[in-house]
Design an enzyme around this catalytic site. Structure first.
Site, PDB file in Angstrom:
ATOM      1  N   ARG A  27     -26.925  -2.318 -13.745  1.00 53.30           N
ATOM      2  CA  ARG A  27     -27.032  -0.975 -13.176  1.00 53.30           C
ATOM      3  C   ARG A  27     -26.703   0.023 -14.271  1.00 53.30           C
ATOM      4  NH1 ARG A  27     -21.695  -1.620  -9.277  1.00 53.30           N
ATOM      5  NH2 ARG A  27     -20.155  -1.836 -10.933  1.00 53.30           N
ATOM      6  N   LYS A  36     -28.629  -2.309  -6.490  1.00 50.45           N
ATOM      7  CA  LYS A  36     -28.402  -3.703  -6.881  1.00 50.45           C
ATOM      8  C   LYS A  36     -29.650  -4.548  -6.621  1.00 50.45           C
ATOM      9  CE  LYS A  36     -24.440  -5.649  -5.741  1.00 50.45           C
ATOM     10  NZ  LYS A  36     -23.688  -6.128  -6.926  1.00 50.45           N
ATOM     11  N   SER A  71     -27.040  41.814  -8.086  1.00 47.31           N
ATOM     12  CA  SER A  71     -26.242  40.616  -8.340  1.00 47.31           C
ATOM     13  C   SER A  71     -25.781  40.100  -6.984  1.00 47.31           C
ATOM     14  CB  SER A  71     -25.031  40.930  -9.222  1.00 47.31           C
ATOM     15  OG  SER A  71     -24.292  39.747  -9.475  1.00 47.31           O
ATOM     16  N   MET A 106     -17.495  -1.280  -0.486  1.00 46.24           N
ATOM     17  CA  MET A 106     -17.947  -2.038   0.683  1.00 46.24           C
ATOM     18  C   MET A 106     -17.584  -3.513   0.507  1.00 46.24           C
ATOM     19  SD  MET A 106     -21.520  -0.118   1.605  1.00 46.24           S
ATOM     20  CE  MET A 106     -22.079   0.101  -0.082  1.00 46.24           C
ATOM     21  N   TYR A 143     -30.263  35.214 -14.136  1.00 43.00           N
ATOM     22  CA  TYR A 143     -29.030  34.644 -14.665  1.00 43.00           C
ATOM     23  C   TYR A 143     -28.101  34.232 -13.530  1.00 43.00           C
ATOM     24  CZ  TYR A 143     -26.609  39.046 -13.560  1.00 43.00           C
ATOM     25  OH  TYR A 143     -26.067  40.116 -12.904  1.00 43.00           O
ATOM     26  N   ARG A 152     -23.566  -9.497  -0.474  1.00 40.68           N
ATOM     27  CA  ARG A 152     -22.993  -8.284  -1.068  1.00 40.68           C
ATOM     28  C   ARG A 152     -23.761  -7.044  -0.598  1.00 40.68           C
ATOM     29  NH1 ARG A 152     -22.682 -11.945  -5.644  1.00 40.68           N
ATOM     30  NH2 ARG A 152     -20.558 -12.046  -6.510  1.00 40.68           N
ATOM     31  N   HIS A 204     -10.519  -2.157 -11.591  1.00 38.66           N
ATOM     32  CA  HIS A 204     -10.852  -1.113 -10.603  1.00 38.66           C
ATOM     33  C   HIS A 204     -10.334   0.248 -11.061  1.00 38.66           C
ATOM     34  CE1 HIS A 204     -10.051   1.369  -6.993  1.00 38.66           C
ATOM     35  NE2 HIS A 204     -11.218   0.890  -6.589  1.00 38.66           N
ATOM     36  N   CYS A 247     -23.210  36.295  -8.938  1.00 45.32           N
ATOM     37  CA  CYS A 247     -21.881  36.315  -9.549  1.00 45.32           C
ATOM     38  C   CYS A 247     -20.824  35.682  -8.657  1.00 45.32           C
ATOM     39  CB  CYS A 247     -21.471  37.733  -9.912  1.00 45.32           C
ATOM     40  SG  CYS A 247     -21.361  38.859  -8.513  1.00 45.32           S
ATOM     41  N   GLY A 290     -16.831  -1.416  -5.321  1.00 47.83           N
ATOM     42  CA  GLY A 290     -15.666  -1.866  -4.573  1.00 47.83           C
ATOM     43  C   GLY A 290     -15.466  -1.208  -3.230  1.00 47.83           C
TER      44      GLY A 290
END
Length: 883
Positions: free
Chosen positions: A347, A27, A772, A108, A859, A97, A463, A839, A106
């Site tokens: 933002r 902010k 793997s 804090m 992979y 704020r 909200h 995997c 919302g």
């Protein structure tokens, strides 16, 4: 030199900039950036995140020099705004704020109208010409300060307001006049004194200091902690504090010019669909929290063009300026004070997965960003939203009402009416829909637990809507035709239908429809912009993506999602099928090799059929088939009834079966007679499986299909184990291939899932075609945590900060990652052409995928529905860490 803790912004100059978000929070950095590019922003200053961190490290004390820097910054604000903090005639009023480096909407605390007292209230009355407005602002400040700074419950203040309305015989706050609010202010102060033991502070700087501390304190409030846990935000980042001049959207109409006031929230593109339209809502004569709280139903931003065309035109220009500057969709807040527009925030806008994909693709087409940037604009984990069922348009479910389509997708669940119940029901395995009049930040845990959210109040930027979109949860908001009775735990729809707690509802967050009972669902497909973003990802990434699949259906699904082979086919899952579990049990209970081979001969055609289907579905791509891994006792019956049935089927006594079951039971089966150890002690089991694999492969080759089977031997801990089992597998494979008279490419490798195997990787590599990494077991053995039991303590470990993340979900790069890296380095040095993959479930976790790319794997393999996620994560890894 004293460290700089405070950064001013206002007029035409700001001391900060967008790149300083780690220090100034998102902010604060963006407020500074807007000032620097000439956008109207009320002057203010930002206290850095470092002060918040130091506040907790220094026993909640301010660092030396901070107070002086704040007072100096206030002087700069006064000069720009032409008013003075604490002045009885022309008072500067402030908002306080929070502002973390990433948005936590919302979560804090905020304090507004700061600086009002029994003296400055007269100045505000004179400036505004509206005594009612001034005292309404004053009571809001006392209420907010009392609640946020001193912990006086919000409801105590509301009870005073309700009593005043009852006394006056009115229903709405707006029906109370100036004298009413004056009386409320007196009663609020008395309540404050009663609950805190102190008089309400008259000194504006004392008010400011208390409010700054309260914002710091809110960094560790329960909902903020929970939000960070859900969104993988570190607790040690801290929050900045933004102190900014108050501008009032509820100041009403200027008596001379006739220009009105209002407030709104908007997005530079539609956050639900990604369409390039100005999207948002506003309320006239209201403050910002009135829009997001859902207390009044706002108007669409398009209506502002008719109501205040000059303001709308200015907003449109700012919308385009912000998008072109940030090259990203923005979420903005604005206030109009008697005809003058102020931007309070910009933002990066939270959006659905579908919107993220569309915006990324269209911004490339518009020339705002390139393809590499586009793929980084979509959160891989968010793609889950597009990979799950939606409501079948031909469903027969009854539509009970239509609210606002606040967050798309389908949700089916049983109705609950509180966040606590949502979490409790989910913990016992129930799917729930959270039904609320409106949600608040305290509901965050229940919203996460729910399949979807339904509210009867609020708009598209309420909200519930914003949080649901961020979570990827379907949400229907503002269904005002329905009535909730919390005491009865019921919701009554317009046609009189009543849904009680536990009844089934279906939400269509795409259309806003609420349906009775369970609707039919359909599977998703990758089309349009989704396919484009995935194609771009494929053109960028170097890491291949395979899938974990045990059936032809799973293989087909994964291939349609872009899988480039199978990295893990678990043969034991096939053994549990009803038509073969009995044969498997006969094989296990056999008391000699010949009897065991007879049972295996019955299993052979079944296994072959399995492999034909899977290899065919993946023709042209490698298929890694893991030989039997779990301990044999898992396949045996454990209840008296099942043991008796098996004994009867085999012509054995119940006692004989019980003795065999007991003999196979182990104290620690995960470290016991499983994996390659079964292949050593019962080689005929692995021989049958290898024979089935290669008979299936050869049959398909004869049909003209290209198949690439890979045999994977699990749980290797010594070189000798692999030497013996590889030799056996190759002999069986070559015999089958020779008899079939075909040519077939195949590989024999191993899972690296025991820490010792990582240490001996150079030696093991000499007898393996590929490794793997089985990161599930590697994590289990590396940590010494039982996968089956870790749930009993992992939550406490995460809460206490012992672990940052669940190591079974996101790879522990610091410890287990070192084992993987060691295995890669030693294996490749011994055999440069060695194939390397993973995997475990970590193969579909975006953060883990980045690590696997970085250490040089060929992979990753993951569940079918996570293949598109892994494809995108792999491309983002290549952008961040080119190789």
């Amino acid at each position: 030199m004293t460290q700089k803790y405070v950064y001013f912004f206002g007029g035409k100059k700001a001391e900060g900039k967008a790149e300083m978000r780690n220090l100034l929070g998102g902010k604060g950095a963006n407020l500074a950036e807007m000032v620097n590019i000439g956008i109207p922003v009320p002057a203010g200053f930002t206290i850095t995140t470092e002060v918040c961190i130091g506040y907790y490290d220094n026993n909640k004390q301010w660092p030396a020099g901070l107070e002086g820097q704040i007072k100096e910054a206030i002087g700069k604000v006064e000069a720009v705004m032409g008013s003075k903090f604490g002045d009885p005639k022309n008072p500067l009023l402030l908002s306080v704020r929070s502002g973390a480096r990433v948005s936590m909407p919302g979560m804090m605390d905020t304090v507004l109208n700061l600086g009002l007292n029994d003296t400055t209230i007269k100045g505000l009355t004179e400036i505004s010409g509206d005594e009612r407005f001034a005292y309404d602002s004053y009571r809001r400040f006392i209420q907010m300060y009392g609640d946020v700074v001193r912990g006086v419950d919000h409801d105590f203040f509301e009870e005073i307001i309700e009593a005043k309305k009852k006394e006056k015989g009115v229903e709405l706050d707006t029906e109370l006049d100036a004298n009413d609010w004056k009386d409320v202010v007196v009663k609020f102060k008395a309540l404050y004194k009663e609950k805190t033991g102190d008089d309400f502070p008259e000194d504006p700087f004392e008010q400011l200091k208390g409010s700054i501390n309260a914002v710091f304190e809110s960094w560790y409030n329960p909902r903020a902690i929970r939000y960070r846990e859900l969104n993988d935000i570190p607790h040690n980042w801290g929050t900045a504090v933004n102190v900014q001049t108050m501008v009032f959207g509820n100041m009403g109409v200027h008596p001379a010019t006739g220009k009105g006031s209002g407030t709104g929230v908007a997005f530079t593109r539609d956050p639900a669909t990604g369409e390039n339209v100005f999207y948002g809502e506003y309320l006239m004569n209201a403050q910002g929290e009135d829009v997001v709280a859902g207390i009044r139903t706002p108007l669409p931003i398009s209506s502002l063009e008719e109501e205040m065309p000059e303001i709308y035109e200015e907003l449109e220009a700012i919308r385009h300026k912000l998008e072109e500057h940030y090259r990203e969709m923005q979420d903005v807040e604005f206030t109009i004070q008697r005809g003058k527009l102020y931007m309070l925030q910009t933002r990066s806008g939270k959006r659905t997965a579908g919107a993220a994909v569309r915006i990324a693709v269209e911004m490339v087409k518009e020339g705002l960003i390139d393809k590499e940037t586009a793929i980084t604009r979509v959160d891989p984990a968010q793609l889950d939203q597009l990979l799950h069922p939606t409501i079948d348009p031909n469903t027969k479910a009854k539509v009970l009402g239509t609210g606002l389509p606040a967050s798309p997708g389908a949700a089916v669940g049983r109705v609950v009416y509180s966040a606590q119940d949502a979490e409790a029901w989910r913990a016992r395995g129930e799917h729930v829909v959270l039904v609320r009049t409106e949600t608040s930040p305290d509901d965050i845990g229940g919203m996460d637990a729910a399949q979807g959210i339904l509210t009867t109040r609020g708009g598209m930027t309420s909200h519930a809507a914003v949080v649901a979109r961020g979570m990827g949860k379907p949400c229907v908001a503002g269904l005002e035709s329905a009535q909730i009775r919390y005491q009865d735990k019921t919701i009554t729809f317009e046609d009189g239908t009543v849904a009680k707690e536990g009844d089934w509802l279906t939400l269509n967050g795409t259309t806003g429809e609420v349906l009775l009972d369970k609707a039919d669902l359909i599977e998703p497909e990758l089309t349009g912009d989704f396919a484009i973003i995935e194609e771009w990802a494929d053109s960028i990434r170097t890491l291949k993506i395979r899938t974990n699949a045990d059936t032809p259906h799973d293989a087909e699904v994964a291939r349609n999602f872009g899988a480039e082979g199978i990295g893990l086919c678990r043969t034991e899952h096939m053994f549990f099928a009803p038509d073969r579990i009995g044969v498997v049990q006969q094989m296990i209970l056999a008391d000699n090799v010949e009897t065991r081979k007879k049972a295996l001969a019955k299993l052979l055609p079944m296994q072959k059929g399995d492999f034909v289907g899977i290899l065919k579905a993946m023709q042209g791509l490698p298929v890694t088939i893991r030989l039997l891994d779990p301990p044999l006792h898992e396949f045996l019956p454990h209840t008296d009834k099942d043991i008796e049935a098996l004994a009867q089927a085999m012509g054995l006594s119940k006692k004989a079966v019980e003795e065999k079951v007991d003999s196979l039971r182990e104290m620690n089966p995960m470290l016991g007679h499983r994996g390659c150890r079964l292949g050593i002690t019962y080689p005929e089991i692995y021989d049958m499986q290898v024979q089935a694999v290669f008979e299936a492969a050869c049959e398909l080759v004869k049909q003209g299909l290209n198949v690439i089977p890979e045999v994977m031997i699990p749980l290797i801990g010594t070189v000798k184990e692999l030497e013996i089992l590889r030799k056996n597998a190759v002999k069986v494979a070559e015999d089958v291939i020779s008899k079939a008279g075909v040519k077939l490419e195949y590989h024999v490798g191993t899972m690296i899932e025991i820490p010792r195997a990582c240490l001996l990787a150079d030696k093991i590599a000499k007898v393996a075609d590929f490794f793997s990494f089985g990161t599930n077991d590697l994590t289990q053995m590396g940590f010494g945590y039982s996968r089956d039991d870790a749930g009993k303590f992992l939550a406490a470990y995460l809460k206490e900060g012992i672990l940052e993340k669940d190591p079974f979900q996101t790879l522990d790069q610091e410890g287990i990652g070192q084992l993987v890296e060691l295995g890669v380095d030693r294996g490749r040095k011994a055999k440069p052409e060695l194939g390397l993959g993973v995997c475990g479930e970590h193969g579909g976790d975006p953060a883990s995928v980045v690590f696997f790319h970085r250490v040089g794997l060929d992979y990753v393999s993951c569940s079918p529905y996570r293949v598109p996620i892994a494809r995108l994560a792999a491309a983002q890894a290549q952008v961040k860490f080119p190789r």
